[in-house]
Design a protein around this motif. Structure first.
Motif, PDB file in Angstrom:
ATOM      1  N   ASP A 322      -6.308  -3.872   8.270  1.00  0.00           N
ATOM      2  CA  ASP A 322      -6.390  -2.409   8.373  1.00  0.00           C
ATOM      3  C   ASP A 322      -5.224  -1.819   9.147  1.00  0.00           C
ATOM      4  O   ASP A 322      -4.845  -0.666   8.915  1.00  0.00           O
ATOM      5  N   HIS A 367     -10.223  -3.794  -4.416  1.00  0.00           N
ATOM      6  CA  HIS A 367      -9.693  -3.588  -3.061  1.00  0.00           C
ATOM      7  C   HIS A 367      -8.894  -2.289  -2.959  1.00  0.00           C
ATOM      8  O   HIS A 367      -7.819  -2.239  -2.354  1.00  0.00           O
ATOM      9  N   GLN A 369      -9.324   0.451  -1.331  1.00  0.00           N
ATOM     10  CA  GLN A 369      -9.179   1.073  -0.015  1.00  0.00           C
ATOM     11  C   GLN A 369      -8.542   0.140   1.016  1.00  0.00           C
ATOM     12  O   GLN A 369      -8.412   0.518   2.184  1.00  0.00           O
ATOM     13  N   SER A 370      -8.161  -1.049   0.611  1.00  0.00           N
ATOM     14  CA  SER A 370      -7.459  -1.941   1.547  1.00  0.00           C
ATOM     15  C   SER A 370      -6.120  -1.321   1.911  1.00  0.00           C
ATOM     16  O   SER A 370      -5.419  -0.786   1.059  1.00  0.00           O
ATOM     17  N   ARG A 371      -5.774  -1.386   3.170  1.00  0.00           N
ATOM     18  CA  ARG A 371      -4.622  -0.634   3.669  1.00  0.00           C
ATOM     19  C   ARG A 371      -3.314  -1.420   3.648  1.00  0.00           C
ATOM     20  O   ARG A 371      -2.263  -0.890   3.283  1.00  0.00           O
ATOM     21  N   ARG A 403     -11.456  -6.528   9.852  1.00  0.00           N
ATOM     22  CA  ARG A 403     -12.762  -6.367   9.184  1.00  0.00           C
ATOM     23  C   ARG A 403     -12.678  -6.506   7.661  1.00  0.00           C
ATOM     24  O   ARG A 403     -13.691  -6.693   7.003  1.00  0.00           O
ATOM     25  N   ASP A 404     -11.477  -6.379   7.091  1.00  0.00           N
ATOM     26  CA  ASP A 404     -11.306  -6.502   5.636  1.00  0.00           C
ATOM     27  C   ASP A 404     -11.112  -7.975   5.283  1.00  0.00           C
ATOM     28  O   ASP A 404     -10.073  -8.564   5.563  1.00  0.00           O
ATOM     29  N   HIS A 405     -12.114  -8.581   4.662  1.00  0.00           N
ATOM     30  CA  HIS A 405     -12.077 -10.011   4.357  1.00  0.00           C
ATOM     31  C   HIS A 405     -11.741 -10.280   2.889  1.00  0.00           C
ATOM     32  O   HIS A 405     -12.011 -11.358   2.371  1.00  0.00           O
ATOM     33  N   GLY A 406     -11.146  -9.312   2.227  1.00  0.00           N
ATOM     34  CA  GLY A 406     -10.800  -9.463   0.821  1.00  0.00           C
ATOM     35  C   GLY A 406      -9.600 -10.364   0.611  1.00  0.00           C
ATOM     36  O   GLY A 406      -8.914 -10.774   1.547  1.00  0.00           O
TER      37      GLY A 406
END
Length: 457
Positions: A322, A367, A369-371, A403-406
Motif C-alpha cells: 500500500d 487487484h 485497488q492495489s496501489r 495488508r495487501d496479500h495479492g
C-alpha cells in the motif's frame, strides 16, 4: 508416448511443422528464457492457424500426453515446455491486421509485444503490454498485462475486445462480451487455464510519441520514498517502473558508481511533450541524476534490443503493498545490501489511474485497488545457490509485507496453490473454478498457474 512411427504419421495429418528429438532444431525449439529448465518434450508442433491448434489439442486428449503451450517462452517456471509430452509452440502464429479507421487490431498470439508495438507505431497507435519487448503477447495478455501505459490506458486485458480460443474439446470459439461472456471474463486474467488463445482483437490508442526513457538516481531512502510519492501524485499519463539495484557496468554510468545501489527507473509520459517535461521535472530534481536519458521518443523506444544469450537463474517474488515510505525504503536498501546474489533487485510499479477505474469483478484480474506492485529478485550464477537466495527473498518479502496479500499471476514462480489463490482472491477463485469445470473438466490445460476444475462449497 508417441512412437517414432506415430510421429511420422502425424506430419501429413497435422500439416504443421513437427520437430522431434532426432531433428537438428530440437534443442533450439525447446529452449525458453529462464535458465535451469531442461524439459524434453516428445514432440514440438508449430501450427500457423487455429485449425491446426485444434488438431493438436485433440491429439493431446486422445493420447493423454501432457500439453504445454509456448508463446514467448518467458514463463518463470518454464510452463511453455513439458517433459515427455506435446509442446505446442505458437512461434509461427504472428499475423497482424491493423484497422486504422476503427483503431483495432487482430493479432495471432505468437507475436511478441515488441513486434506488435513497432508495427502499430507506423500508424501512430499503441496497445499497452508489459515492460519487455520479447515477451509473447499471448501469455502476457491472459494474465493481465501491466506495463508502460497502465495508468493511462489500463491493463492489456482492459483493451482486449475479443479473442479466438481453442478449448479442450477442440472447438474454435470466438469470445467477447456477447459470445461466451463467461469464458471472455475468465481469459482476462485467468491465464492459460481455459484453452489455447490463437488470436486477439485489441483496442489501439493514439500514441505518436512519449516523453520518457531511463533515469538513474542514487538510491537513498529519501530518493526512493520521494520517487514513489511523485509517481503516485503524477497524472494518469505517467506510468513508471523503478528498479533499486546495484548499478551494472553500463558505459553511460560513472565507473565509480558501478556496484553501488541506484534507482534505475523507466518513465513513460503518454501525452504532449511540453506537459511531459513539466511532469518529469520533479523526478529529475530528487537528486543529481547519474544518467538522464529522458526525452521525447517513439513509444517503441521503451523496448530496447535484448541480449538473446541472457538466460538468468533467478529467485523472485511478486506482491502488492500500500505504501513505500521512509521505513520501507530503508528496509529495501538494507536487504539489497545484505544479498550475496550476483544482481539483487527490488522493482516498484506505482499503479492506479485507468487500471483502478475498472470494477474488480469486471475481469478475472481482481487487484484493481492495489496501489504498488513490488517484484523482488535475486539473479545468481550457479544452481546450487538457489536455496540461499530463495530464503533471502522470503525474508525480504516478509519484511515489507503489508495488508495487501495479492499476487500478480504473470510473475508467479513455482510457489504452490496458496500463492495461486492469492492471485485470485475471494469470489474470483470460485467463479474461475466453475468456468474451468465447464470448458476444461479434465484439466487438460494444467501446465500453468493451475486453477483446478470444480465448485468450492
Amino acid at each position: 508416448m508417441l512412437s517414432p512411427e506415430e510421429i511420422r504419421k502425424l506430419r501429413p495429418r497435422l500439416d504443421a511443422q513437427i520437430i522431434t528429438p532426432a531433428d537438428a532444431g530440437y534443442d533450439a525449439a525447446r529452449a525458453v528464457y529462464p535458465a535451469g529448465i531442461d524439459h524434453r518434450p516428445a514432440v514440438v508442433i508449430r501450427p500457423d492457424r487455429a485449425e491446426q491448434v485444434a488438431q493438436v489439442v485433440l491429439l493431446a486428449r486422445e493420447t493423454g500426453m501432457p500439453l504445454s503451450v509456448r508463446g514467448g517462452g518467458h514463463s518463470t517456471v518454464g510452463h511453455g515446455v513439458c517433459d515427455g509430452g506435446i509442446m505446442l509452440d505458437l512461434a509461427h502464429m504472428r499475423a497482424l491486421d491493423i484497422d486504422v479507421a476503427t483503431r483495432t487490431a487482430w493479432v495471432q498470439a505468437g507475436m511478441s509485444a515488441g513486434e506488435y508495438t513497432v508495427a502499430a507505431e507506423v500508424h501512430g497507435l499503441a496497445t499497452g503490454f508489459g515492460d519487455t519487448g520479447t515477451v509473447g503477447i499471448g501469455g502476457l495478455t491472459l494474465g493481465g498485462g501491466i506495463g508502460y501505459l497502465v495508468r493511462k490506458h489500463g491493463l492489456t486485458i482492459d483493451n482486449l475486445l475479443a479473442a479466438e480460443i481453442v478449448t479442450a474439446d477442440g472447438r474454435i470459439r470466438q469470445v467477447d462480451e456477447n459470445n461466451h461472456p463467461d469464458l471472455f471474463w475468465a481469459i482476462r486474467g485467468g491465464g492459460g487455464n481455459f484453452g489455447v488463445a490463437t488470436r486477439f482483437r485489441f483496442r489501439l490508442h493514439p500514441v505518436r510519441s512519449i516523453v520518457g526513457g531511463m533515469l538513474v538516481l542514487p538510491a537513498t531512502a529519501e530518493v526512493i520514498r520521494s520517487f514513489v510519492a511523485e509517481a503516485e501524485a503524477a497524472p494518469d499519463e505517467l506510468s513508471t517502473i523503478a528498479n533499486i539495484m546495484p548499478a551494472p557496468p553500463m558505459p553511460f554510468l560513472p565507473e565509480e558508481q558501478h556496484g553501488r545501489l541506484v534507482l534505475m527507473a523507466t518513465l513513460c509520459y503518454a501525452g504532449p511533450s511540453e506537459a511531459g517535461e513539466r511532469v518529469l521535472a520533479p523526478f529529475r530534481a530528487l537528486a543529481t541524476p547519474l544518467a538522464d536519458m529522458l526525452q521525447t521518443m517513439p513509444y517503441s523506444g521503451l523496448y530496447p534490443p535484448e541480449d538473446e544469450d541472457f538466460h538468468p537463474l533467478a529467485a523472485s517474488h511478486t506482491m502488492f503493498v500500500d505504501t513505500v515510505g521512509a521505513a520501507e525504503a530503508e528496509t529495501i536498501l538494507d536487504f539489497l545490501q545484505s544479498s550475496t546474489a550476483m544482481m539483487p533487485a527490488a522493482q516498484l510499479r506505482v499503479l492506479g489511474g485507468a487500471m483502478a477505474r475498472v470494477p474488480a469483478e469486471a475481469t478475472a484480474f481482481a487487484h484493481r485497488q492495489s496501489r504498488i506492485m513490488v517484484n523482488l529478485a535475486a539473479i545468481y550464477e550457479a544452481a546450487d545457490e538457489a536455496g540461499v537466495h530463495e530464503a533471502w527473498i522470503r525474508r525480504f518479502a516478509d519484511a515489507i509485507r503489508q495488508r495487501d496479500h495479492g499476487a500478480y499471476v504473470n510473475l508467479l514462480g513455482d510457489e504452490g496453490p496458496d500463492r495461486i489463490r492469492a492471485a485470485y482472491p475471494g469470489r474470483t477463485w470460485d467463479r474461475l473454478r466453475a468456468i474451468k469445470a465447464k470448458y476444461d473438466p479434465t484439466n487438460l490445460f494444467r501446465l500453468n498457474q493451475n486453477i483446478p476444475p470444480g465448485v468450492d462449497g
